[in-house]
Every structure is written in C-alpha cells, then in structure tokens.
Design a protein around this motif. Structure first.
Motif, PDB file in Angstrom:
ATOM      1  N   GLY A  28       0.783  -1.227   0.000  1.00  0.00           N
ATOM      2  CA  GLY A  28       0.000   0.000   0.000  1.00  0.00           C
ATOM      3  C   GLY A  28       0.816   1.278   0.000  1.00  0.00           C
ATOM      4  O   GLY A  28       0.242   2.373   0.111  1.00  0.00           O
ATOM      5  N   LYS A  29       2.128   1.157  -0.133  1.00  0.00           N
ATOM      6  CA  LYS A  29       2.981   2.345  -0.105  1.00  0.00           C
ATOM      7  C   LYS A  29       3.790   2.444  -1.388  1.00  0.00           C
ATOM      8  O   LYS A  29       3.946   1.465  -2.120  1.00  0.00           O
ATOM      9  CB  LYS A  29       3.916   2.300   1.108  1.00  0.00           C
ATOM     10  N   GLU A  30       4.314   3.625  -1.630  1.00  0.00           N
ATOM     11  CA  GLU A  30       5.161   3.821  -2.795  1.00  0.00           C
ATOM     12  C   GLU A  30       6.554   3.242  -2.553  1.00  0.00           C
ATOM     13  O   GLU A  30       6.981   3.061  -1.415  1.00  0.00           O
ATOM     14  CB  GLU A  30       5.269   5.320  -3.098  1.00  0.00           C
ATOM     15  N   GLY A  52      18.849  -4.295  13.323  1.00  0.00           N
ATOM     16  CA  GLY A  52      17.892  -3.528  14.096  1.00  0.00           C
ATOM     17  C   GLY A  52      16.540  -3.400  13.419  1.00  0.00           C
ATOM     18  O   GLY A  52      15.926  -2.333  13.431  1.00  0.00           O
ATOM     19  N   LEU A  53      16.071  -4.487  12.828  1.00  0.00           N
ATOM     20  CA  LEU A  53      14.846  -4.414  12.034  1.00  0.00           C
ATOM     21  C   LEU A  53      13.625  -4.094  12.896  1.00  0.00           C
ATOM     22  O   LEU A  53      13.511  -4.562  14.041  1.00  0.00           O
ATOM     23  CB  LEU A  53      14.628  -5.722  11.286  1.00  0.00           C
ATOM     24  N   THR A  54      12.735  -3.313  12.349  1.00  0.00           N
ATOM     25  CA  THR A  54      11.465  -2.961  12.981  1.00  0.00           C
ATOM     26  C   THR A  54      10.336  -3.327  12.023  1.00  0.00           C
ATOM     27  O   THR A  54      10.568  -3.541  10.830  1.00  0.00           O
ATOM     28  CB  THR A  54      11.394  -1.461  13.292  1.00  0.00           C
ATOM     29  N   PRO A  55       9.112  -3.401  12.533  1.00  0.00           N
ATOM     30  CA  PRO A  55       7.994  -3.707  11.623  1.00  0.00           C
ATOM     31  C   PRO A  55       7.889  -2.732  10.450  1.00  0.00           C
ATOM     32  O   PRO A  55       7.385  -3.101   9.384  1.00  0.00           O
ATOM     33  CB  PRO A  55       6.779  -3.618  12.554  1.00  0.00           C
ATOM     34  N   GLU A  56       8.377  -1.520  10.635  1.00  0.00           N
ATOM     35  CA  GLU A  56       8.339  -0.532   9.552  1.00  0.00           C
ATOM     36  C   GLU A  56       9.277  -0.884   8.409  1.00  0.00           C
ATOM     37  O   GLU A  56       9.205  -0.290   7.331  1.00  0.00           O
ATOM     38  CB  GLU A  56       8.673   0.861  10.089  1.00  0.00           C
ATOM     39  N   ASP A  57      10.169  -1.816   8.630  1.00  0.00           N
ATOM     40  CA  ASP A  57      11.082  -2.257   7.564  1.00  0.00           C
ATOM     41  C   ASP A  57      10.461  -3.365   6.708  1.00  0.00           C
ATOM     42  O   ASP A  57      11.078  -3.800   5.724  1.00  0.00           O
ATOM     43  CB  ASP A  57      12.391  -2.774   8.162  1.00  0.00           C
ATOM     44  N   THR A  58       9.307  -3.827   7.084  1.00  0.00           N
ATOM     45  CA  THR A  58       8.639  -4.870   6.309  1.00  0.00           C
ATOM     46  C   THR A  58       8.315  -4.366   4.912  1.00  0.00           C
ATOM     47  O   THR A  58       7.668  -3.333   4.739  1.00  0.00           O
ATOM     48  CB  THR A  58       7.343  -5.313   7.012  1.00  0.00           C
ATOM     49  N   ALA A  59       8.806  -5.088   3.907  1.00  0.00           N
ATOM     50  CA  ALA A  59       8.634  -4.660   2.517  1.00  0.00           C
ATOM     51  C   ALA A  59       9.251  -5.698   1.598  1.00  0.00           C
ATOM     52  O   ALA A  59       9.967  -6.604   2.057  1.00  0.00           O
ATOM     53  CB  ALA A  59       9.308  -3.306   2.277  1.00  0.00           C
TER      54      ALA A  59
END
Length: 128
Positions: A42-44, A85-92
């Motif tokens: 859902g993101k660019e 240091g992965l975070t859920p925001e790095d999911t892609a």
C-alpha cells in the motif's frame, strides 16, 4: 539477458538482522552502480541505499542510516545489504537495481529513475 536476483529475505523478529544479496546473471556487476529500494504494501517504492561501481561511494536513506550497510564483492559478482535492528516498519519487498557506471565509477544515486535493470525482489517481514 541481464538479470538481477535478490535473495536473503525472510521473517524475523523485531531487532533481528538479515543479509540481502543481489547477484547478477548474464553480466558483470563490476561495471554497475547498485541501488536497493523497497516497497511496503500500500505504499510507494522507497529508496534505501546505493553503492557506486568503485565501491567508494555509498548513500543511505535517513530511515536506515546506521542500521543498514551496503557492500559489494566483485569477485562474487554480488552486492549485499546488511540490515540490522529491524522494525515492523522495515517490512517490505526489497529490490536491487543497476545502472551502468563505466563513466561514473564513483557515483551512486538514490533516485530510482536512474536505474535501468531491476530484480524481482525479496520479501522481508518483521514481526513478533
């Protein structure tokens, strides 16, 4: 046929690490600057990092600086992206891309429009 193949993705817990690889088929990566990009659902598409043909120049997006490291091993015809240091925001889905750097050996850019060749991507999922 010039092909880039990414590998190394997977499911990791927050705080975990992965090493993503970008391998070339049909040509030598030694002549190319390589960039990493990612796209979350859902993101660019988002810039991540790049490395010049010579390896002398590396750039990072602010969101990953200090956590991700790009490197290249020309003998193995491979570029790596170490992600810590992965975070859920790095999911892609993470993609590597290449542009010819024969005339600009010390140049890399984080603009996706510069890149001519793209891989199919490798999925990185960060979840507990």
């Amino acid at each position: 046929q010039l092909q880039l193949v990414e590998s190394g993705g997977g499911l990791v817990q927050p705080g975990g690490s992965l090493r993503l690889s970008c391998a070339a088929s049909g040509f030598s990566l030694n002549d190319y600057a390589i960039g990493w990009f990612r796209q979350a659902p859902g993101k660019e598409r988002e810039r991540v990092s790049c490395i010049s043909r010579s390896g002398a120049t590396t750039l990072y997006a602010t969101s990953v600086k200090g956590r991700f490291t790009i490197s290249r091993d020309n003998a193995k015809n491979t570029v790596y992206l170490r992600v810590n240091g992965l975070t859920p925001e790095d999911t892609a889905i993470y993609y590597c891309a290449a542009f010819n750097g024969l005339l600009r050996p010390n140049v890399c850019v984080l603009s996706s429009s510069e890149y001519n060749y793209w891989g199919q991507g490798t999925q990185v999922a960060v979840s507990s």
